[in-house]
Design a protein around this motif. Sequence first.
Motif, PDB file in Angstrom:
ATOM      1  N   LYS A  83       0.747  -1.316  -0.047  1.00  0.00           N
ATOM      2  CA  LYS A  83       0.042  -0.051   0.019  1.00  0.00           C
ATOM      3  C   LYS A  83       0.765   1.294   0.056  1.00  0.00           C
ATOM      4  CE  LYS A  83      -4.229  -1.485   2.059  1.00  0.00           C
ATOM      5  NZ  LYS A  83      -5.039  -1.288   3.277  1.00  0.00           N
ATOM      6  N   TYR A  84       1.951   1.174   0.866  1.00  0.00           N
ATOM      7  CA  TYR A  84       2.866   2.326   0.905  1.00  0.00           C
ATOM      8  C   TYR A  84       3.578   2.600  -0.375  1.00  0.00           C
ATOM      9  CZ  TYR A  84       2.171   1.820   6.022  1.00  0.00           C
ATOM     10  OH  TYR A  84       1.855   2.003   7.178  1.00  0.00           O
ATOM     11  N   LEU A  85       4.070   1.535  -1.077  1.00  0.00           N
ATOM     12  CA  LEU A  85       4.945   1.797  -2.004  1.00  0.00           C
ATOM     13  C   LEU A  85       3.923   1.912  -3.514  1.00  0.00           C
ATOM     14  CD1 LEU A  85       7.133   0.742  -0.452  1.00  0.00           C
ATOM     15  CD2 LEU A  85       7.984  -0.763  -2.203  1.00  0.00           C
ATOM     16  N   CYS A  86       2.450   1.588  -3.389  1.00  0.00           N
ATOM     17  CA  CYS A  86       1.812   1.701  -4.849  1.00  0.00           C
ATOM     18  C   CYS A  86       1.658   2.977  -5.418  1.00  0.00           C
ATOM     19  CB  CYS A  86       0.346   1.240  -4.230  1.00  0.00           C
ATOM     20  SG  CYS A  86      -0.426   0.656  -5.552  1.00  0.00           S
ATOM     21  N   PRO A  87       1.485   4.090  -4.523  1.00  0.00           N
ATOM     22  CA  PRO A  87       1.582   5.621  -5.232  1.00  0.00           C
ATOM     23  C   PRO A  87       2.914   5.987  -5.449  1.00  0.00           C
ATOM     24  CG  PRO A  87       0.858   5.679  -2.828  1.00  0.00           C
ATOM     25  CD  PRO A  87       1.493   4.429  -2.935  1.00  0.00           C
ATOM     26  N   THR A  88       4.078   5.474  -5.351  1.00  0.00           N
ATOM     27  CA  THR A  88       5.253   5.753  -5.444  1.00  0.00           C
ATOM     28  C   THR A  88       5.783   5.270  -7.095  1.00  0.00           C
ATOM     29  OG1 THR A  88       6.497   4.029  -4.660  1.00  0.00           O
ATOM     30  CG2 THR A  88       5.908   5.802  -3.267  1.00  0.00           C
ATOM     31  N   ASP A  89       6.909   5.556  -7.537  1.00  0.00           N
ATOM     32  CA  ASP A  89       7.435   5.050  -8.864  1.00  0.00           C
ATOM     33  C   ASP A  89       8.054   3.772  -8.496  1.00  0.00           C
ATOM     34  OD1 ASP A  89       9.939   5.986  -7.669  1.00  0.00           O
ATOM     35  OD2 ASP A  89      10.316   7.087  -9.361  1.00  0.00           O
ATOM     36  N   TYR A  90       8.106   3.074  -7.253  1.00  0.00           N
ATOM     37  CA  TYR A  90       8.733   1.866  -7.091  1.00  0.00           C
ATOM     38  C   TYR A  90       7.825   0.674  -7.480  1.00  0.00           C
ATOM     39  CZ  TYR A  90      12.309   3.659  -3.897  1.00  0.00           C
ATOM     40  OH  TYR A  90      13.194   4.396  -3.326  1.00  0.00           O
ATOM     41  N   LYS A  91       8.420  -0.399  -7.742  1.00  0.00           N
ATOM     42  CA  LYS A  91       7.705  -1.492  -8.131  1.00  0.00           C
ATOM     43  C   LYS A  91       7.332  -2.182  -6.954  1.00  0.00           C
ATOM     44  CE  LYS A  91       8.357  -5.935 -10.675  1.00  0.00           C
ATOM     45  NZ  LYS A  91       8.530  -6.730  -9.974  1.00  0.00           N
ATOM     46  N   ALA A  92       5.904  -2.194  -6.567  1.00  0.00           N
ATOM     47  CA  ALA A  92       5.346  -2.220  -5.163  1.00  0.00           C
ATOM     48  C   ALA A  92       5.543  -3.535  -4.531  1.00  0.00           C
ATOM     49  CB  ALA A  92       3.798  -1.966  -5.284  1.00  0.00           C
ATOM     50  N   ASP A  93       6.076  -4.389  -5.212  1.00  0.00           N
ATOM     51  CA  ASP A  93       6.142  -5.661  -4.505  1.00  0.00           C
ATOM     52  C   ASP A  93       7.454  -6.178  -4.067  1.00  0.00           C
ATOM     53  OD1 ASP A  93       7.387  -6.125  -7.058  1.00  0.00           O
ATOM     54  OD2 ASP A  93       6.273  -7.651  -7.611  1.00  0.00           O
ATOM     55  N   GLY A  94       8.356  -4.948  -3.705  1.00  0.00           N
ATOM     56  CA  GLY A  94       9.617  -4.952  -3.439  1.00  0.00           C
ATOM     57  C   GLY A  94       9.968  -6.107  -2.334  1.00  0.00           C
ATOM     58  N   ALA A  95       8.957  -6.186  -1.254  1.00  0.00           N
ATOM     59  CA  ALA A  95       9.228  -6.925  -0.079  1.00  0.00           C
ATOM     60  C   ALA A  95       9.238  -8.435  -0.559  1.00  0.00           C
ATOM     61  CB  ALA A  95       8.283  -6.662   1.025  1.00  0.00           C
ATOM     62  N   ALA A  96       8.448  -8.800  -1.638  1.00  0.00           N
ATOM     63  CA  ALA A  96       8.487 -10.136  -2.107  1.00  0.00           C
ATOM     64  C   ALA A  96       9.730 -10.568  -2.553  1.00  0.00           C
ATOM     65  CB  ALA A  96       7.220 -10.329  -3.227  1.00  0.00           C
ATOM     66  N   GLY A  97      10.301  -9.370  -3.363  1.00  0.00           N
ATOM     67  CA  GLY A  97      11.706  -9.823  -3.868  1.00  0.00           C
ATOM     68  C   GLY A  97      12.672 -10.347  -2.976  1.00  0.00           C
ATOM     69  N   PHE A  98      12.720  -9.527  -1.607  1.00  0.00           N
ATOM     70  CA  PHE A  98      13.532 -10.184  -0.855  1.00  0.00           C
ATOM     71  C   PHE A  98      13.171 -11.612  -0.040  1.00  0.00           C
ATOM     72  CE2 PHE A  98      13.910  -9.993   4.089  1.00  0.00           C
ATOM     73  CZ  PHE A  98      15.283 -10.337   4.219  1.00  0.00           C
ATOM     74  N   PHE A  99      11.762 -11.863   0.217  1.00  0.00           N
ATOM     75  CA  PHE A  99      11.365 -13.144   0.560  1.00  0.00           C
ATOM     76  C   PHE A  99      11.807 -14.211  -0.618  1.00  0.00           C
ATOM     77  CE2 PHE A  99       8.084 -10.518   2.847  1.00  0.00           C
ATOM     78  CZ  PHE A  99       9.076 -10.409   4.250  1.00  0.00           C
ATOM     79  N   GLN A 100      11.458 -13.845  -1.808  1.00  0.00           N
ATOM     80  CA  GLN A 100      11.840 -14.844  -2.765  1.00  0.00           C
ATOM     81  C   GLN A 100      13.214 -15.023  -2.909  1.00  0.00           C
ATOM     82  OE1 GLN A 100       9.244 -16.272  -4.483  1.00  0.00           O
ATOM     83  NE2 GLN A 100      11.032 -17.702  -5.119  1.00  0.00           N
ATOM     84  N   LYS A 101      14.065 -14.160  -2.595  1.00  0.00           N
ATOM     85  CA  LYS A 101      15.465 -14.158  -2.543  1.00  0.00           C
ATOM     86  C   LYS A 101      15.961 -15.187  -1.376  1.00  0.00           C
ATOM     87  CE  LYS A 101      19.518 -11.415  -2.687  1.00  0.00           C
ATOM     88  NZ  LYS A 101      20.513 -11.901  -3.767  1.00  0.00           N
TER      89      LYS A 101
END
Length: 270
Positions: free
Chosen positions: A197-215
């Motif tokens: 929700k916090y990342l969604c309005p920014t220009d970030y790809k909003a699933d960044g936390a998932a990138g960490f967990f997937q890694k």
Amino acid sequence: MKKVKILLFLFLPALPLLIEGCKKNPDDPTPNIFSLEDDKALGLQVKNEIFSNPSEYPILDSTQYPQAYAYLRGIVQKILDGDKVFYKDEFAWETYIIEDDNVLNAFCTPGGYMFVYTGLIKYLEAEHELAGVMGHEIAHADRRHSTDAMTREYGLSVVISVALGNDPNTLATIASNLLSLKFSRTAESEADEYSVKYLCPTDYKADGAAGFFQKLIDSGQGNGSLEWFSTHPSPDNRVQNIEDQKNTLNCSGSGTFDADYQNFKTNLIP
Ligand SMILES: [Zn+2]
């Protein structure tokens, strides 16, 4: 005297509501006995303890690493500017780096004092991943998960006493144990959801936390043996849940800022 006690007893449950007034988080599921001022005082106490214990928490000096700090604080500012953090104006949102390459973790105290380990920073490969993890930590503070966990851990009467400022010794004990409090799975899932929700309005790809967990999963470290899991229990399917949330909210940001992130990591090397 007895009458005063009875009145106090009747008055106490309404206290946090009175203190917080209209600023009560509208989608907060449970009322929180701590006031926002308590969250800030508690967080400040934990921050001071961290700074007074450099052997366990070697804080990277911001004057020696101005570029790294500017970059990290820029990420936090971008998340706050997305305007979804409810207590963005109330909490401190200070960010510090702890120099320990062996720890893959970050945490945020009540009241918004955030600490990120160099181990986590160096493990990640893109800015949106760190933004996602920081969003998750911001959510623990913004959703006031610690104070809720403390109420469960210590019981309401202790927490009331601390909240009223009657018991500085207990406050000190709670503050020193705060960092080892494990969040509930519900709080953990909520922090993942709010990170998106916090990342969604920014220009970030909003699933960044998932990138960490997937890694973590890809490297065989998703089994709960890491420092991260000592304070963050791993709800099932969290990667999928984060992706679902991103799709539900229709988040369109695609920024990963890999090159900037590599540059940031280089700036951390003395
Ligand atoms: Zn967490």
